[in-house]
Design a protein around this motif. Structure first.
Motif, mmCIF file in Angstrom:
data_model
loop_
_atom_site.group_PDB
_atom_site.id
_atom_site.type_symbol
_atom_site.label_atom_id
_atom_site.label_comp_id
_atom_site.label_asym_id
_atom_site.label_seq_id
_atom_site.Cartn_x
_atom_site.Cartn_y
_atom_site.Cartn_z
ATOM 1 N N GLU A 88 0.817 -1.215 0.000
ATOM 2 C CA GLU A 88 0.000 0.000 0.000
ATOM 3 C C GLU A 88 0.853 1.270 0.000
ATOM 4 O O GLU A 88 0.427 2.312 -0.476
ATOM 5 N N LEU A 89 2.072 1.182 0.507
ATOM 6 C CA LEU A 89 2.983 2.342 0.521
ATOM 7 C C LEU A 89 3.866 2.421 -0.716
ATOM 8 O O LEU A 89 4.107 3.499 -1.253
ATOM 9 N N TYR A 90 4.392 1.273 -1.141
ATOM 10 C CA TYR A 90 5.417 1.262 -2.181
ATOM 11 C C TYR A 90 4.916 0.780 -3.544
ATOM 12 O O TYR A 90 5.631 0.903 -4.529
ATOM 13 N N GLY A 91 3.730 0.213 -3.574
ATOM 14 C CA GLY A 91 3.195 -0.294 -4.826
ATOM 15 C C GLY A 91 3.697 -1.698 -5.140
ATOM 16 O O GLY A 91 4.517 -2.262 -4.435
ATOM 17 N N GLU A 92 3.169 -2.237 -6.208
ATOM 18 C CA GLU A 92 3.494 -3.611 -6.604
ATOM 19 C C GLU A 92 4.898 -3.747 -7.180
ATOM 20 O O GLU A 92 5.487 -4.808 -7.144
ATOM 21 N N GLY A 93 5.454 -2.683 -7.716
ATOM 22 C CA GLY A 93 6.717 -2.773 -8.449
ATOM 23 C C GLY A 93 7.966 -2.909 -7.595
ATOM 24 O O GLY A 93 8.979 -3.404 -8.067
ATOM 25 N N ARG A 94 7.925 -2.485 -6.345
ATOM 26 C CA ARG A 94 9.134 -2.533 -5.513
ATOM 27 C C ARG A 94 9.207 -3.865 -4.781
ATOM 28 O O ARG A 94 8.271 -4.272 -4.119
ATOM 29 N N LYS A 95 10.332 -4.512 -4.920
ATOM 30 C CA LYS A 95 10.512 -5.827 -4.309
ATOM 31 C C LYS A 95 11.880 -5.906 -3.651
ATOM 32 O O LYS A 95 12.796 -5.194 -4.013
ATOM 33 N N GLY A 96 11.993 -6.776 -2.656
ATOM 34 C CA GLY A 96 13.271 -7.017 -2.014
ATOM 35 C C GLY A 96 13.370 -6.364 -0.645
ATOM 36 O O GLY A 96 12.458 -5.700 -0.172
ATOM 37 N N SER A 97 14.491 -6.580 -0.037
ATOM 38 C CA SER A 97 14.763 -6.077 1.306
ATOM 39 C C SER A 97 15.134 -4.601 1.278
ATOM 40 O O SER A 97 15.798 -4.136 0.354
ATOM 41 N N PHE A 98 14.710 -3.876 2.312
ATOM 42 C CA PHE A 98 15.165 -2.497 2.443
ATOM 43 C C PHE A 98 16.074 -2.322 3.659
ATOM 44 O O PHE A 98 16.271 -1.218 4.159
ATOM 45 N N VAL A 99 16.666 -3.422 4.115
ATOM 46 C CA VAL A 99 17.635 -3.345 5.217
ATOM 47 C C VAL A 99 18.918 -2.724 4.665
ATOM 48 O O VAL A 99 19.507 -3.249 3.724
ATOM 49 N N PRO A 100 19.358 -1.596 5.264
ATOM 50 C CA PRO A 100 20.580 -0.956 4.766
ATOM 51 C C PRO A 100 21.812 -1.843 4.976
ATOM 52 O O PRO A 100 21.936 -2.515 6.006
ATOM 53 N N LEU A 101 22.711 -1.824 4.021
ATOM 54 C CA LEU A 101 23.956 -2.572 4.140
ATOM 55 C C LEU A 101 24.699 -2.159 5.402
ATOM 56 O O LEU A 101 25.285 -2.997 6.090
ATOM 57 N N GLN A 102 24.652 -0.888 5.717
ATOM 58 C CA GLN A 102 25.291 -0.358 6.925
ATOM 59 C C GLN A 102 24.831 -1.129 8.163
ATOM 60 O O GLN A 102 25.636 -1.471 9.031
ATOM 61 N N LEU A 103 23.548 -1.436 8.246
ATOM 62 C CA LEU A 103 23.008 -2.153 9.401
ATOM 63 C C LEU A 103 23.502 -3.594 9.423
ATOM 64 O O LEU A 103 23.844 -4.131 10.474
ATOM 65 N N ARG A 104 23.579 -4.211 8.274
ATOM 66 C CA ARG A 104 24.100 -5.584 8.204
ATOM 67 C C ARG A 104 25.573 -5.636 8.607
ATOM 68 O O ARG A 104 26.007 -6.565 9.277
ATOM 69 N N LEU A 105 26.345 -4.630 8.199
ATOM 70 C CA LEU A 105 27.766 -4.590 8.554
ATOM 71 C C LEU A 105 27.967 -4.388 10.053
ATOM 72 O O LEU A 105 28.817 -5.046 10.659
ATOM 73 N N VAL A 106 27.192 -3.496 10.649
ATOM 74 C CA VAL A 106 27.296 -3.272 12.095
ATOM 75 C C VAL A 106 26.876 -4.523 12.852
ATOM 76 O O VAL A 106 27.502 -4.902 13.843
#
Length: 123
Positions: A88-106
Protein backbone atom coordinates in the motif's frame (compact mmCIF):
# COMPACT_ATOMS: atom_id res chain seq x y z
CA UNK A 1 18.30 19.92 3.97
CA UNK A 2 16.44 16.61 4.27
CA UNK A 3 16.77 15.03 7.73
CA UNK A 4 18.00 11.73 6.31
CA UNK A 5 20.60 13.63 4.33
CA UNK A 6 21.62 15.33 7.58
CA UNK A 7 22.15 11.92 9.17
CA UNK A 8 24.23 10.81 6.18
CA UNK A 9 26.34 13.97 6.39
CA UNK A 10 26.93 13.60 10.13
CA UNK A 11 27.83 9.92 9.77
CA UNK A 12 30.15 10.58 6.84
CA UNK A 13 31.98 13.15 8.96
CA UNK A 14 32.21 10.65 11.87
CA UNK A 15 30.27 13.01 14.11
CA UNK A 16 28.82 10.15 16.09
CA UNK A 17 27.41 12.06 19.07
CA UNK A 18 25.53 14.40 16.76
CA UNK A 19 24.41 11.45 14.60
CA UNK A 20 23.04 9.72 17.68
CA UNK A 21 21.20 12.84 18.87
CA UNK A 22 19.74 13.59 15.44
CA UNK A 23 18.65 9.99 14.81
CA UNK A 24 16.94 9.82 18.20
CA UNK A 25 15.27 13.19 17.65
CA UNK A 26 13.97 12.05 14.30
CA UNK A 27 12.81 8.69 15.65
CA UNK A 28 10.94 10.25 18.56
CA UNK A 29 9.33 12.83 16.26
CA UNK A 30 8.23 10.12 13.84
CA UNK A 31 6.37 8.36 16.63
CA UNK A 32 4.18 11.39 17.30
CA UNK A 33 1.51 11.63 14.59
CA UNK A 34 -0.01 14.70 16.27
CA UNK A 35 3.07 16.77 15.34
CA UNK A 36 2.15 18.38 12.02
CA UNK A 37 5.74 19.14 10.99
CA UNK A 38 7.06 15.62 11.62
CA UNK A 39 4.95 13.17 9.70
CA UNK A 40 5.47 9.49 10.25
CA UNK A 41 8.39 8.07 8.31
CA UNK A 42 7.89 5.26 5.83
CA UNK A 43 9.29 1.93 7.06
CA UNK A 44 12.49 2.04 4.99
CA UNK A 45 13.36 5.52 6.28
CA UNK A 46 12.56 4.53 9.85
CA UNK A 47 14.91 1.57 9.54
CA UNK A 48 17.59 3.82 8.06
CA UNK A 49 17.29 6.10 11.11
CA UNK A 50 17.65 3.05 13.36
CA UNK A 51 20.72 2.02 11.38
CA UNK A 52 22.31 5.41 11.99
CA UNK A 53 21.43 5.21 15.69
CA UNK A 54 22.95 1.73 16.06
CA UNK A 55 26.06 2.67 14.07
CA UNK A 56 26.57 5.77 16.22
CA UNK A 57 26.18 3.75 19.42
CA UNK A 58 28.73 1.25 18.13
CA UNK A 59 31.25 3.94 17.15
CA UNK A 60 30.80 5.66 20.52
CA UNK A 61 31.71 2.41 22.27
CA UNK A 62 28.21 1.81 23.62
CA UNK A 63 28.20 -1.77 22.39
CA UNK A 64 25.61 -3.10 24.87
CA UNK A 65 23.14 -0.38 23.88
CA UNK A 66 23.85 -1.03 20.19
CA UNK A 67 23.24 -4.77 20.65
CA UNK A 68 19.99 -4.08 22.52
CA UNK A 69 18.76 -1.70 19.79
CA UNK A 70 19.69 -4.24 17.13
CA UNK A 71 17.96 -7.06 19.00
CA UNK A 72 14.81 -4.92 19.27
CA UNK A 73 14.60 -4.88 15.47
CA UNK A 74 14.19 -8.66 15.37
CA UNK A 75 15.08 -10.76 12.36
CA UNK A 76 16.46 -8.53 9.61
CA UNK A 77 15.98 -11.18 6.95
CA UNK A 78 12.32 -11.72 7.76
CA UNK A 79 9.47 -10.50 5.61
CA UNK A 80 8.86 -7.42 7.74
CA UNK A 81 11.75 -5.54 6.18
CA UNK A 82 10.74 -6.12 2.55
CA UNK A 83 8.96 -3.72 0.23
CA UNK A 84 6.41 -6.46 -0.52
CA UNK A 85 5.17 -6.24 3.08
CA UNK A 86 4.05 -2.64 2.44
CA UNK A 87 2.40 -2.80 -0.98
CA UNK A 88 0.00 0.00 0.00
CA UNK A 89 2.98 2.34 0.52
CA UNK A 90 5.42 1.26 -2.18
CA UNK A 91 3.19 -0.29 -4.83
CA UNK A 92 3.49 -3.61 -6.60
CA UNK A 93 6.72 -2.77 -8.45
CA UNK A 94 9.13 -2.53 -5.51
CA UNK A 95 10.51 -5.83 -4.31
CA UNK A 96 13.27 -7.02 -2.01
CA UNK A 97 14.76 -6.08 1.31
CA UNK A 98 15.17 -2.50 2.44
CA UNK A 99 17.64 -3.34 5.22
CA UNK A 100 20.58 -0.96 4.77
CA UNK A 101 23.96 -2.57 4.14
CA UNK A 102 25.29 -0.36 6.92
CA UNK A 103 23.01 -2.15 9.40
CA UNK A 104 24.10 -5.58 8.20
CA UNK A 105 27.77 -4.59 8.55
CA UNK A 106 27.30 -3.27 12.10
CA UNK A 107 25.39 -6.43 13.02
CA UNK A 108 28.26 -8.56 11.69
CA UNK A 109 30.79 -6.44 13.59
CA UNK A 110 28.88 -6.77 16.87
CA UNK A 111 28.35 -10.51 16.39
CA UNK A 112 32.03 -10.96 15.58
CA UNK A 113 33.04 -9.16 18.76
CA UNK A 114 30.70 -11.37 20.75
CA UNK A 115 32.26 -14.52 19.31
CA UNK A 116 35.78 -13.20 19.98
CA UNK A 117 34.88 -12.64 23.61
CA UNK A 118 33.47 -16.17 23.91
CA UNK A 119 36.62 -17.66 22.42
CA UNK A 120 38.80 -15.60 24.75
CA UNK A 121 36.85 -16.80 27.77
CA UNK A 122 37.58 -20.41 26.82
CA UNK A 123 41.36 -19.92 26.74
Amino acid sequence: MDVLQTLETLSSASLWSQTLLESRRLLSASLDPSDFFNTLLPPHELLLCRAHEITALTRLGERAAARAALAALGELDGGGYCFEAYVELYGEGRKGSFVPLQLRLVRAELESEGRSMEIGECL
